[in-house]
Design a protein around this motif. Structure first.
Motif, PDB file in Angstrom:
ATOM      1  N   SER A 182      29.923  36.761  49.318  1.00 48.10           N
ATOM      2  CA  SER A 182      29.014  37.813  47.603  1.00 48.10           C
ATOM      3  C   SER A 182      29.539  37.225  47.042  1.00 48.10           C
ATOM      4  CB  SER A 182      28.473  39.206  48.376  1.00 48.10           C
ATOM      5  OG  SER A 182      28.464  39.283  47.147  1.00 48.10           O
ATOM      6  N   GLN A 183      29.426  37.293  45.603  1.00 46.51           N
ATOM      7  CA  GLN A 183      30.356  37.370  44.706  1.00 46.51           C
ATOM      8  C   GLN A 183      30.651  38.286  44.161  1.00 46.51           C
ATOM      9  OE1 GLN A 183      30.822  33.841  42.598  1.00 46.51           O
ATOM     10  NE2 GLN A 183      29.727  33.491  44.918  1.00 46.51           N
ATOM     11  N   GLU A 184      30.726  38.999  44.324  1.00 48.91           N
ATOM     12  CA  GLU A 184      30.954  40.828  44.145  1.00 48.91           C
ATOM     13  C   GLU A 184      32.563  40.153  44.980  1.00 48.91           C
ATOM     14  OE1 GLU A 184      26.828  41.588  43.180  1.00 48.91           O
ATOM     15  OE2 GLU A 184      27.848  40.136  45.052  1.00 48.91           O
ATOM     16  N   TYR A 185      32.964  39.803  46.063  1.00 48.47           N
ATOM     17  CA  TYR A 185      33.995  40.285  47.099  1.00 48.47           C
ATOM     18  C   TYR A 185      35.627  39.064  45.376  1.00 48.47           C
ATOM     19  CZ  TYR A 185      32.122  41.886  50.951  1.00 48.47           C
ATOM     20  OH  TYR A 185      31.394  42.412  51.983  1.00 48.47           O
ATOM     21  N   PHE A 186      34.681  38.603  45.043  1.00 51.59           N
ATOM     22  CA  PHE A 186      35.152  37.414  43.656  1.00 51.59           C
ATOM     23  C   PHE A 186      35.544  39.003  42.524  1.00 51.59           C
ATOM     24  CE2 PHE A 186      33.745  33.063  45.264  1.00 51.59           C
ATOM     25  CZ  PHE A 186      34.621  32.805  46.000  1.00 51.59           C
ATOM     26  N   ASN A 187      34.526  39.853  41.858  1.00 60.08           N
ATOM     27  CA  ASN A 187      34.855  40.672  41.039  1.00 60.08           C
ATOM     28  C   ASN A 187      35.844  42.171  41.679  1.00 60.08           C
ATOM     29  OD1 ASN A 187      32.558  38.976  39.712  1.00 60.08           O
ATOM     30  ND2 ASN A 187      31.490  40.194  40.699  1.00 60.08           N
ATOM     31  N   GLY A 188      35.552  41.665  42.553  1.00 62.41           N
ATOM     32  CA  GLY A 188      36.679  42.953  43.532  1.00 62.41           C
ATOM     33  C   GLY A 188      38.164  42.162  43.152  1.00 62.41           C
ATOM     34  N   LEU A 189      37.992  40.867  44.071  1.00 59.28           N
ATOM     35  CA  LEU A 189      39.683  40.091  43.113  1.00 59.28           C
ATOM     36  C   LEU A 189      39.916  40.591  41.538  1.00 59.28           C
ATOM     37  CD1 LEU A 189      42.291  39.608  44.757  1.00 59.28           C
ATOM     38  CD2 LEU A 189      41.029  37.581  45.449  1.00 59.28           C
ATOM     39  N   ALA A 190      39.136  40.110  41.423  1.00 58.30           N
ATOM     40  CA  ALA A 190      39.161  39.884  39.884  1.00 58.30           C
ATOM     41  C   ALA A 190      39.822  41.204  38.730  1.00 58.30           C
ATOM     42  CB  ALA A 190      38.170  38.915  39.524  1.00 58.30           C
ATOM     43  N   ASP A 191      38.767  42.541  39.458  1.00 59.75           N
ATOM     44  CA  ASP A 191      39.499  43.860  38.980  1.00 59.75           C
ATOM     45  C   ASP A 191      40.990  43.539  39.140  1.00 59.75           C
ATOM     46  OD1 ASP A 191      36.932  43.602  37.850  1.00 59.75           O
ATOM     47  OD2 ASP A 191      36.125  45.212  39.742  1.00 59.75           O
ATOM     48  N   PHE A 192      41.550  43.606  40.389  1.00 60.69           N
ATOM     49  CA  PHE A 192      42.765  44.035  40.808  1.00 60.69           C
ATOM     50  C   PHE A 192      43.444  43.439  40.411  1.00 60.69           C
ATOM     51  CE2 PHE A 192      45.850  43.088  43.756  1.00 60.69           C
ATOM     52  CZ  PHE A 192      46.764  44.003  43.970  1.00 60.69           C
ATOM     53  N   MET A 193      42.943  42.192  39.562  1.00 59.98           N
ATOM     54  CA  MET A 193      44.032  41.100  38.740  1.00 59.98           C
ATOM     55  C   MET A 193      43.977  41.681  37.824  1.00 59.98           C
ATOM     56  SD  MET A 193      43.487  37.575  40.683  1.00 59.98           S
ATOM     57  CE  MET A 193      45.192  37.116  39.856  1.00 59.98           C
ATOM     58  N   LYS A 194      42.812  42.488  37.175  1.00 62.30           N
ATOM     59  CA  LYS A 194      43.069  42.511  35.806  1.00 62.30           C
ATOM     60  C   LYS A 194      42.039  41.220  35.207  1.00 62.30           C
ATOM     61  CE  LYS A 194      46.409  46.739  36.214  1.00 62.30           C
ATOM     62  NZ  LYS A 194      46.782  47.799  36.263  1.00 62.30           N
ATOM     63  N   ILE A 195      41.108  40.682  35.355  1.00 64.00           N
ATOM     64  CA  ILE A 195      41.379  39.332  34.799  1.00 64.00           C
ATOM     65  C   ILE A 195      39.696  39.625  34.171  1.00 64.00           C
ATOM     66  CG2 ILE A 195      43.172  37.653  35.188  1.00 64.00           C
ATOM     67  CD1 ILE A 195      41.579  36.765  37.585  1.00 64.00           C
ATOM     68  N   ASN A 196      39.048  38.865  33.905  1.00 62.55           N
ATOM     69  CA  ASN A 196      37.963  38.950  33.341  1.00 62.55           C
ATOM     70  C   ASN A 196      37.057  37.689  34.621  1.00 62.55           C
ATOM     71  OD1 ASN A 196      35.963  36.567  32.533  1.00 62.55           O
ATOM     72  ND2 ASN A 196      36.034  38.329  30.909  1.00 62.55           N
ATOM     73  N   ARG A 197      35.874  38.668  34.594  1.00 64.43           N
ATOM     74  CA  ARG A 197      34.880  38.828  35.877  1.00 64.43           C
ATOM     75  C   ARG A 197      34.464  37.161  35.704  1.00 64.43           C
ATOM     76  NH1 ARG A 197      31.637  43.455  38.644  1.00 64.43           N
ATOM     77  NH2 ARG A 197      33.955  44.734  39.298  1.00 64.43           N
ATOM     78  N   SER A 198      33.708  36.945  35.408  1.00 67.01           N
ATOM     79  CA  SER A 198      33.051  35.342  34.987  1.00 67.01           C
ATOM     80  C   SER A 198      34.101  33.926  35.028  1.00 67.01           C
ATOM     81  CB  SER A 198      31.927  35.234  33.342  1.00 67.01           C
ATOM     82  OG  SER A 198      33.022  35.956  32.133  1.00 67.01           O
ATOM     83  N   ILE A 199      34.918  34.608  34.087  1.00 67.42           N
ATOM     84  CA  ILE A 199      36.360  32.752  34.665  1.00 67.42           C
ATOM     85  C   ILE A 199      37.020  33.197  35.233  1.00 67.42           C
ATOM     86  CG2 ILE A 199      37.924  32.352  33.527  1.00 67.42           C
ATOM     87  CD1 ILE A 199      37.491  33.503  30.543  1.00 67.42           C
ATOM     88  N   SER A 200      36.983  33.739  35.926  1.00 68.48           N
ATOM     89  CA  SER A 200      37.579  33.835  37.266  1.00 68.48           C
ATOM     90  C   SER A 200      36.748  33.627  38.686  1.00 68.48           C
ATOM     91  CB  SER A 200      38.249  35.445  37.601  1.00 68.48           C
ATOM     92  OG  SER A 200      37.493  36.581  38.199  1.00 68.48           O
ATOM     93  N   GLU A 201      35.901  34.013  38.708  1.00 66.77           N
ATOM     94  CA  GLU A 201      34.252  33.860  39.462  1.00 66.77           C
ATOM     95  C   GLU A 201      34.568  32.245  39.498  1.00 66.77           C
ATOM     96  OE1 GLU A 201      29.643  34.107  39.558  1.00 66.77           O
ATOM     97  OE2 GLU A 201      30.890  35.892  39.767  1.00 66.77           O
TER      98      GLU A 201
END
Length: 410
Positions: free
Chosen positions: A94-113
């Motif tokens: 699920s893409q939400e796992y990428f979102n969680g990792l992005a939040d942890f790293m304090k970076i934009n979700r859409s780009i990091s995804e």
């Protein structure tokens, strides 16, 4: 038992993220192709997690009992028969796992995804989902990995009862229609907040979750029916009397290594523990004297430091087996799957690979762990052929630690 983990130091992702917002990135026409340098897999999917070397194929199924935050949610692995063309589950379902990792790293979700999708989006796992089990489970490993960047639970809709009745007349689906999926993400430290109370609370919660998972599997082994909220096709009745409940170990990496210690203190059914590069900070040292089971610490060469090793050594005992080895050339992420999914250059830049071949490092970790488990669970196998590894007897191993600990500190 584990969920998706991987709080990794993806420095390159931040560099890519910063570059994508800069005029320099536009001027030089930077593209995703740059990521292929040293990572020949990329979106082509040629990078893969290697299959296991054991005598059985591996199946898995997800189990959620109780859909709220107080429920039990785990992934169960078991031996099975499979075909070459059996469908393999996605590594990131699920893409939400990428979102969680992005939040942890304090970076934009859409780009990091987009970046994460390029690097890992097509990766699959080397086992099959919900395949019928084969034979008996010789061991039960309850694995608590480091704190997850994202997980989920369910809340009921306002029309829950009506939708339950409607759902009973339809084929099962993964997400029941009367429930709403709710995602929970990594809990960061707030400004001015002390970290230890939060992490100590979390490690106690994680240990309790492992114990609840064990209790649930004991019920399944006894033949008790189980209602899986996720409604997979797996028939849990096939696991009746398949588990040897006298031979249970707990194993985990990083935060999961701390969970091993906490779990051993709380539950005597865990007969021994294996802690991979354990992060000892979350544990209250007052529990150390209450841990009575054997423990095996397998460390990386690059992660440990004096303070962490000193806490590990406080668990030394003249009467209870406590072993520690260090794998040369490894980093903290040499234990999880990430190390296999990047090329050499990119892997080292992201600190996902060390100087040692990741397959060699994983093989040493597996063999040493199996030898330790045979010794303390009385397994009737030939894993004792690797007993020397427990004492660090290999060119790629160090007995104890590579960290110099001042004698005065001990």
């Amino acid at each position: 038992m584990f969920t998706f983990t991987g709080f990794v130091q993806l420095a390159l992702v931040k560099k890519i993220y910063d570059l994508s917002k800069s005029t320099a990135g536009v001027r030089h026409k930077w593209s995703w192709a740059a990521l292929a340098m040293g990572n020949t897999g990329g979106h082509t999917g040629s990078m893969r997690i290697p299959p296991g070397n054991g005598p059985h194929q591996v199946g898995c199924t997800d189990l959620m009992v109780g859909h709220t935050t107080e429920g039990t949610f785990l992934r169960l692995f078991y031996p099975c028969n499979t075909h070459e063309d059996s469908e393999r589950p996605e590594w990131i379902p699920s893409q939400e796992y990428f979102n969680g990792l992005a939040d942890f790293m304090k970076i934009n979700r859409s780009i990091s995804e987009r970046i994460f999708n390029y690097l890992f989006g097509l990766c699959t796992q080397p086992y099959v989902a919900s395949w019928p089990p084969k034979g008996s489970l010789l061991r039960l490993w309850s694995i608590g990995n480091e704190s997850a960047s994202a997980t989920f639970y369910f809340t009921e809709n306002a029309e829950a009862e009506q939708q339950k009745e409607q759902a009973s007349c339809k084929p099962p689906s993964v997400n029941p229609p009367h429930l709403n999926q709710q995602w929970m993400y990594h809990r960061p430290i707030k400004p001015g907040e002390s970290e230890f109370p939060l992490r100590n609370k979390q490690v106690k919660q994680r240990a309790d979750e492992c114990i609840r998972a064990l209790d649930l599997l004991i019920e399944i082994n006894s033949g008790s029916p189980v209602e899986n909220v996720l409604r997979t096709q797996f028939d849990f009745s096939t696991l009746e009397n398949c588990m040897d409940l006298c031979k249970i170990a707990i194993m985990g990496h990083s935060f999961g290594g701390a969970t091993v210690i906490e779990g051993l203190c709380k539950e005597g059914k865990f007969k021994c523990g294996v802690a991979l590069d354990a992060w000892m900070f979350p544990i209250d040292e007052e529990i150390f004297p209450r841990v009575k089971q054997p423990i095996f610490f397998i460390n990386s060469e690059k992660f440990q430091w004096v303070g962490n090793i000193l806490r590990i050594k406080k668990l030394d005992s003249a009467f209870i087996p406590r072993k520690m080895i260090t794998i040369r050339g490894t980093v903290h992420q040499s234990f999880p799957d990430f190390t296999f999914l990047t090329g050499n250059w990119l892997g080292k830049l992201l600190k996902l690979k060390g100087d040692i071949n990741p397959n060699v490092a994983m093989d040493l970790c597996n063999k040493a762990s199996l030898a330790f488990l045979q010794r303390h669970l009385s397994l009737e196998r030939d894993f004792n052929q690797w007993d020397p590894l427990i004492d660090g007897k290999d060119d790629n191993l160090i007995q104890g630690t590579n960290i110099t600990v001042p004698q005065s500190s001990i």
